[in-house]
Design a protein around this motif. Structure first.
Motif, PDB file in Angstrom:
ATOM      1  N   UNK A 212       0.931  -1.176   0.219  1.00 51.06           N
ATOM      2  CA  UNK A 212      -0.052  -0.057   0.063  1.00 51.06           C
ATOM      3  C   UNK A 212       0.900   1.289   0.098  1.00 51.06           C
ATOM      4  N   UNK A 213       0.696   2.177  -0.853  1.00 50.39           N
ATOM      5  CA  UNK A 213       1.390   3.440  -1.178  1.00 50.39           C
ATOM      6  C   UNK A 213       0.402   4.492  -0.530  1.00 50.39           C
ATOM      7  N   UNK A 222       5.462   3.605   1.738  1.00 54.05           N
ATOM      8  CA  UNK A 222       5.213   2.119   1.072  1.00 54.05           C
ATOM      9  C   UNK A 222       5.163   1.342   2.309  1.00 54.05           C
ATOM     10  N   UNK A 223       3.887   0.666   2.532  1.00 51.31           N
ATOM     11  CA  UNK A 223       4.092  -0.379   3.701  1.00 51.31           C
ATOM     12  C   UNK A 223       3.973  -1.711   3.324  1.00 51.31           C
ATOM     13  N   UNK A 224       4.822  -2.244   3.112  1.00 55.04           N
ATOM     14  CA  UNK A 224       5.037  -3.738   2.756  1.00 55.04           C
ATOM     15  C   UNK A 224       6.687  -3.900   2.785  1.00 55.04           C
ATOM     16  N   UNK A 225       7.102  -4.806   1.887  1.00 51.74           N
ATOM     17  CA  UNK A 225       8.430  -5.157   1.745  1.00 51.74           C
ATOM     18  C   UNK A 225       8.693  -4.688   0.472  1.00 51.74           C
ATOM     19  N   UNK A 226       9.784  -3.700   0.354  1.00 52.62           N
ATOM     20  CA  UNK A 226      10.561  -3.056   1.530  1.00 52.62           C
ATOM     21  C   UNK A 226       9.739  -1.877   1.895  1.00 52.62           C
ATOM     22  N   UNK A 263       9.807   3.130  -8.576  1.00 59.91           N
ATOM     23  CA  UNK A 263       8.487   2.848  -9.268  1.00 59.91           C
ATOM     24  C   UNK A 263       7.672   2.238  -8.478  1.00 59.91           C
ATOM     25  N   UNK A 264       6.571   2.561  -8.498  1.00 55.33           N
ATOM     26  CA  UNK A 264       5.284   1.745  -8.077  1.00 55.33           C
ATOM     27  C   UNK A 264       4.335   1.562  -9.054  1.00 55.33           C
TER      28      UNK A 264
END
Length: 413
Positions: A212-213, A222-226, A263-264
């Motif tokens: 999730x951005x 950004x919440x996740x890896x990384x 990049x997202x």
């Protein structure tokens, strides 16, 4: 080698290691440099741990704990861990111990409202570029911790163990970090952004991980890896890619001031309007950065000059007064046959009734076998149009009609 000698001399047994390297150097010149390079990296890590007051952490008994938050879910590094506050570092003690010096923490983001996980609160600890925070052999640019939103705890204040800090886990953790020297200005506040579904974040892929951005007030997180925090002050421009191309998703390129691009990917196209409104509100430039934009302009101008040169060469090659097969002396009719004519325009083979030439200004020509010259002459005399302009290579490149006889065939058809 000099740095290695200096560091090695500070540790017990270091002198013996240096003496052994000097002995090997005499029999095999250059070996000491090859061996000292990896040993120097090891000594740097040990020295950093010693400076942080953490050292090499192996068990709870070896940690001088001031205060501890038990049984926290760590996303990065993954696993359950106890958060142990020491004099100079926060230690995540789990299967692999991770030492986070307080002065290595650059930014903190407390994230609420993760879609489908309303009961969770996340905290991102972003490290400085110079920091070497390791979990095993992996360097961590950020740590991501998950906490229950409703959970409340009480722990001794790590800065003064006679006092107690109580409240929600996320609040207690943040207060404890600031009391141990982490700047409160590093806190990244929540944002007012809303996605098309009413969430505070949009679904996106970073590298290979779905997460999730979060467009926050002063950063993009950004919440996740990384896990990642990109502050607005570090952003030069945000560039949408593949937007409006018929795809159901688009990519978002974030150009940073250090020249990198983050990049997202695979963001739903329905999120583009709200993200562009966010950029406008936060005064973030949309599009490629200035240097890339100017580079594209220069590239386009160069291509234009090359096209013009090609056109000039094409015109020069077409003009040949001695060549009876030039564009001025030959055309291809609808039948595809090449017809030769003289300077007066006579001599091409057609079904013209010669007796009618004296009685009419219009040449009667079979529609199935009409040459371009006759068609152009007839249209000119009827004042309908002028003779079509000869196509160039540029026209052909973008699907235009062919030059010379090919164009005549298309026009007659």
């Amino acid at each position: 080698m000099e740095e290695f000698r200096k560091l090695a001399g500070q540790y017990e047994g270091g002198k013996e290691v240096l003496d052994a390297l000097d002995k090997e150097e005499k029999s095999a010149p250059g070996v000491s440099d090859r061996i000292s390079t990896p040993l120097l990296a090891l000594l740097r890590t040990v020295a950093a741990g010693a400076a942080n007051g953490s050292g090499v952490v192996k068990s709870n008994e070896e940690i001088d704990a001031l205060s501890t938050i038990k049984d926290i879910s760590s996303v990065v590094p993954r696993g359950k861990a106890d958060l142990i506050f020491t004099k100079n570092a926060l230690v995540l003690k789990g299967k692999a111990n991770t030492v986070v010096p307080y002065d290595a923490i650059m930014d903190i983001a407390v994230i609420e409202g993760v879609p489908h996980k309303a009961e969770k609160v996340y905290m991102v600890l972003s490290m400085t570029k110079e920091a070497t925070v390791m979990t095993g052999k992996q360097k961590l640019p950020a740590v991501l911790i998950s906490m229950d939103r409703s959970a409340k705890i009480s722990i001794p204040d790590p800065s003064d163990t006679k006092l107690i800090i109580s409240g929600n886990t996320s609040i207690v953790l943040f207060q404890s970090l600031t009391k141990m020297g982490v700047s409160i200005s590093s806190m990244v506040g929540p944002g007012k952004f809303q996605s098309s579904a009413g969430h505070k974040a949009v679904s996106a892929v970073m590298r290979v991980s779905q997460g999730w951005m979060f467009p926050l007030d002063s950063a993009v997180c950004f919440v996740e890896r990384p896990p990642m925090i990109i502050k607005h002050s570090d952003i030069k421009a945000i560039e949408p890619n593949r937007a409006g191309g018929g795809s159901s998703t688009f990519d978002l390129f974030i150009h940073t001031s250090d020249g990198n691009m983050i990049q997202f990917q695979q963001i739903g196209c329905g999120e583009l309007p709200s993200l562009m409104a966010y950029c406008e509100e936060r005064k973030i430039k949309v599009g490629p950065p200035e240097e890339e934009r100017s580079g594209r302009k220069e590239s386009g101008a160069s291509e234009s000059r090359l096209d013009d040169e090609d056109d000039d060469e094409d015109d020069d090659s077409d003009f040949n007064p001695d060549d009876s097969n030039s564009d001025e002396d030959a055309d291809v009719g609808a039948s595809g046959a090449k017809r030769k004519r003289g300077a007066s325009g006579e001599g091409y083979d057609s079904d013209v009734d010669e007796e009618d030439d004296d009685d009419s200004d219009v040449e009667l020509v079979s529609e199935d076998d009409i040459p371009v010259a006759a068609l152009a002459k007839w249209m000119h005399e009827e004042e309908l149009t002028t003779r079509p302009k000869k196509s160039t290579k540029r026209d052909q490149g973008f699907g235009g009609g062919g030059s010379g006889g090919g164009g005549g065939s298309s026009g007659a058809g």
